[in-house]
Structures are given as C-alpha cells and as structure tokens.
Design a protein around this motif. Sequence first.
Motif, PDB file in Angstrom:
ATOM      1  N   ALA A 153       0.829  -1.203   0.000  1.00  0.00           N
ATOM      2  CA  ALA A 153       0.000   0.000   0.000  1.00  0.00           C
ATOM      3  C   ALA A 153       0.867   1.259   0.000  1.00  0.00           C
ATOM      4  N   GLU A 154       1.913   1.255   0.808  1.00  0.00           N
ATOM      5  CA  GLU A 154       2.816   2.411   0.881  1.00  0.00           C
ATOM      6  C   GLU A 154       3.469   2.674  -0.464  1.00  0.00           C
ATOM      7  N   LYS A 155       3.926   1.611  -1.131  1.00  0.00           N
ATOM      8  CA  LYS A 155       4.601   1.774  -2.416  1.00  0.00           C
ATOM      9  C   LYS A 155       3.627   2.223  -3.506  1.00  0.00           C
ATOM     10  N   VAL A 156       2.418   1.672  -3.503  1.00  0.00           N
ATOM     11  CA  VAL A 156       1.413   2.080  -4.479  1.00  0.00           C
ATOM     12  C   VAL A 156       1.068   3.557  -4.295  1.00  0.00           C
ATOM     13  N   GLN A 157       0.863   3.972  -3.058  1.00  0.00           N
ATOM     14  CA  GLN A 157       0.542   5.369  -2.780  1.00  0.00           C
ATOM     15  C   GLN A 157       1.683   6.297  -3.185  1.00  0.00           C
ATOM     16  N   ASP A 158       2.915   5.864  -2.916  1.00  0.00           N
ATOM     17  CA  ASP A 158       4.066   6.701  -3.249  1.00  0.00           C
ATOM     18  C   ASP A 158       4.211   6.859  -4.760  1.00  0.00           C
ATOM     19  N   ARG A 159       3.912   5.796  -5.501  1.00  0.00           N
ATOM     20  CA  ARG A 159       4.015   5.890  -6.962  1.00  0.00           C
ATOM     21  C   ARG A 159       2.904   6.770  -7.535  1.00  0.00           C
ATOM     22  N   ALA A 160       1.741   6.743  -6.902  1.00  0.00           N
ATOM     23  CA  ALA A 160       0.675   7.652  -7.317  1.00  0.00           C
ATOM     24  C   ALA A 160       1.098   9.100  -7.040  1.00  0.00           C
ATOM     25  N   ARG A 161       1.784   9.292  -5.914  1.00  0.00           N
ATOM     26  CA  ARG A 161       2.284  10.634  -5.571  1.00  0.00           C
ATOM     27  C   ARG A 161       3.229  11.167  -6.627  1.00  0.00           C
ATOM     28  N   ARG A 162       4.074  10.273  -7.155  1.00  0.00           N
ATOM     29  CA  ARG A 162       5.071  10.707  -8.129  1.00  0.00           C
ATOM     30  C   ARG A 162       4.453  11.277  -9.404  1.00  0.00           C
ATOM     31  N   VAL A 163       3.231  10.873  -9.712  1.00  0.00           N
ATOM     32  CA  VAL A 163       2.577  11.391 -10.913  1.00  0.00           C
ATOM     33  C   VAL A 163       1.547  12.459 -10.555  1.00  0.00           C
ATOM     34  N   GLY A 164       1.621  12.958  -9.301  1.00  0.00           N
ATOM     35  CA  GLY A 164       0.814  14.103  -8.910  1.00  0.00           C
ATOM     36  C   GLY A 164      -0.519  13.804  -8.269  1.00  0.00           C
ATOM     37  N   PHE A 165      -0.816  12.529  -8.013  1.00  0.00           N
ATOM     38  CA  PHE A 165      -2.102  12.179  -7.397  1.00  0.00           C
ATOM     39  C   PHE A 165      -1.876  11.924  -5.916  1.00  0.00           C
ATOM     40  N   ASP A 166      -2.143  12.959  -5.096  1.00  0.00           N
ATOM     41  CA  ASP A 166      -1.851  12.833  -3.668  1.00  0.00           C
ATOM     42  C   ASP A 166      -2.616  13.878  -2.878  1.00  0.00           C
ATOM     43  N   ASP A 168      -2.906  17.040  -0.090  1.00  0.00           N
ATOM     44  CA  ASP A 168      -2.119  18.258   0.113  1.00  0.00           C
ATOM     45  C   ASP A 168      -1.314  18.210   1.404  1.00  0.00           C
ATOM     46  N   GLY A 169      -1.842  17.499   2.412  1.00  0.00           N
ATOM     47  CA  GLY A 169      -1.137  17.444   3.685  1.00  0.00           C
ATOM     48  C   GLY A 169      -1.698  16.369   4.590  1.00  0.00           C
ATOM     49  N   VAL A 170      -1.059  16.185   5.742  1.00  0.00           N
ATOM     50  CA  VAL A 170      -1.457  15.121   6.657  1.00  0.00           C
ATOM     51  C   VAL A 170      -2.870  15.340   7.194  1.00  0.00           C
ATOM     52  N   GLU A 171      -3.301  16.612   7.294  1.00  0.00           N
ATOM     53  CA  GLU A 171      -4.646  16.884   7.795  1.00  0.00           C
ATOM     54  C   GLU A 171      -5.699  16.249   6.889  1.00  0.00           C
ATOM     55  N   ASP A 172      -5.465  16.294   5.591  1.00  0.00           N
ATOM     56  CA  ASP A 172      -6.407  15.695   4.649  1.00  0.00           C
ATOM     57  C   ASP A 172      -6.449  14.174   4.800  1.00  0.00           C
ATOM     58  N   ARG A 212       2.554   7.727   5.695  1.00  0.00           N
ATOM     59  CA  ARG A 212       3.428   8.219   4.627  1.00  0.00           C
ATOM     60  C   ARG A 212       3.708   9.709   4.787  1.00  0.00           C
ATOM     61  N   PHE A 213       2.665  10.468   5.138  1.00  0.00           N
ATOM     62  CA  PHE A 213       2.857  11.908   5.322  1.00  0.00           C
ATOM     63  C   PHE A 213       3.668  12.220   6.577  1.00  0.00           C
ATOM     64  N   LEU A 214       3.610  11.315   7.557  1.00  0.00           N
ATOM     65  CA  LEU A 214       4.419  11.493   8.767  1.00  0.00           C
ATOM     66  C   LEU A 214       5.838  10.964   8.584  1.00  0.00           C
ATOM     67  N   LYS A 215       6.098  10.416   7.386  1.00  0.00           N
ATOM     68  CA  LYS A 215       7.404   9.814   7.059  1.00  0.00           C
ATOM     69  C   LYS A 215       7.745   8.677   8.031  1.00  0.00           C
TER      70      LYS A 215
END
Length: 266
Positions: A153-166, A168-172, A212-215
């Motif tokens: 899940a972490e890797k899938v989310q990170d790859r989505a992030r790389r193409v701009g789908f993420d 805005d912040g941890v609050e969201d 992921r947002f909290l690293k």
Amino acid sequence: MSLSYPEKETYSVDDLLAIMRALRSPEGCPWDKEQTHESIRENFLEETHEVIEAIDNGDTAGLREELGDVLMQVVFHSVMEEEVGGFTFSDVVDELCKKLIVRHPHVFGDVKATNEAEALKSWDAMKRATKKTNAQSDLLKNVPKTLPALMRAEKVQDRARRVGFDYDGVEDTLETLSGEIDELKAEIASGNAQAQEDELGDVLFSVVNVARFLKVSPEFALGKSVEKFVRRFSALDKLAAERGIDVPAASLDTLNELWDEVKRAE
C-alpha cells in the motif's frame, strides 16, 4: 562416494557457484538436489526478513551472515536455471549491471540531477522507457502483489504521488481516515460481513496514507507495536503468576487492571 572441496583462507563467488553445483550434483546433498524454484520460494522470503531484522537490531555481524544467506538463494536459483539451459549467475550479474547503468543517466549520462527528487524522477523515466510502459497506472500495477499488504500500500501510494495524485497534507489524510472509520461503523451496524471487510481495508489503506505523510514506515511502526504488546503481555503474565492469578481463568476486569499496572510501570 563423498565429495571434497579444497580448504581456503578466503573463498570467492566462483567458489560459491562451484559448491552449489556440487550440492546439486548426483553425488551431492539429497535435499539440495531435489529442490525447485517453487519449493524454496518461502526460504528466500524468510532470509530476506532475517536481513531486515539484523538491520533493525544494528547487528553488523548478523547482517553479514544473513546477506550471505540471501546471496546463496540467488545462486541456488541461478544454478537451477543453468542446469536446464535457462540462464546463469553471470547472466544475472550482467543484466543487473546494464540496468544500473541505463537507469542512472544522471550518473553515467548527460541527464542532470542535483537532488534526490530529480534522481528519482530520472530513474522512473528510464524504468518506464526500458520496460516500454506508457500508462501511469503501470507504475502501480508493477508493485509486487506478494509484498506485505502495508508495504505494498505504501509503495502504491508513493508511486501515485510521483505522478501528482496525492493529498495536500497530513490533515487531509486524517480527515479521510475519520470518514473511512465512520463508514466501517455503519457497515458494522448493518451486519454486512463483506462490506465490513471492504471498509476495514479502506481504513488500513488510509492509515498508510497518514503514515506516509508522517514519514513513518507503517510496516515498521506496526512491528514495534506488536513487540510492545508482546512485551507488556509477558510482563502481565509474570505479574499474574507472582500473585497466583490464573490468566485464562481470570476475569477481563482483573486482566485489564494488571495491564494498566504494567503500562504504568514502563
């Protein structure tokens, strides 16, 4: 007939290959020569986890040993393929070297990368080019399904992030998590078992986004919590024994009191 191998002060990768070939030979080890890719696939996974445990424990000597065990798995599979005319260990090394050179044009070519983000962008671009994948979703599909679910899940989310789908912040991410928990509560009330499973999966997926947002690695964080639970339960068990309390027969209130006492003592 028994096999022999010359004793040396220092052995090399060539020696490792020769030893593995001997183990797989008709005169070799009865267990080794019967193995297949499928029969030892779990061994590879186990050895990899032992490497990770050595890293987490800061165990340098253990890391050296466990890395050797992982290398042995690579050699084992390579020799099995060599026997049937598939590929050799040299082919594995050759392909790896070529891939590292091609996917690092910012090191071995003319592409410029002055920071980690630019280097990763360069790597991804070359990876897509060499694998001939154009759809952005291929980046997500190529994450192995055999990974632990939190890690995948972490890797899938990170790859989505790389193409701009993420987000805005941890609050969201926290807002989404709260919404998913509400949906899970609703399905629990409905009694729909399949929907409960689906919503629980969404809750876990949302938790990974927060991590992921909290690293924070969700796999590592959960592992630490599991160890903490085991440690505290062991202390509870010891405390109960000292007081003559039979844990399986004790009431939940009694166990909760012991649990709270253990937590306060830490």
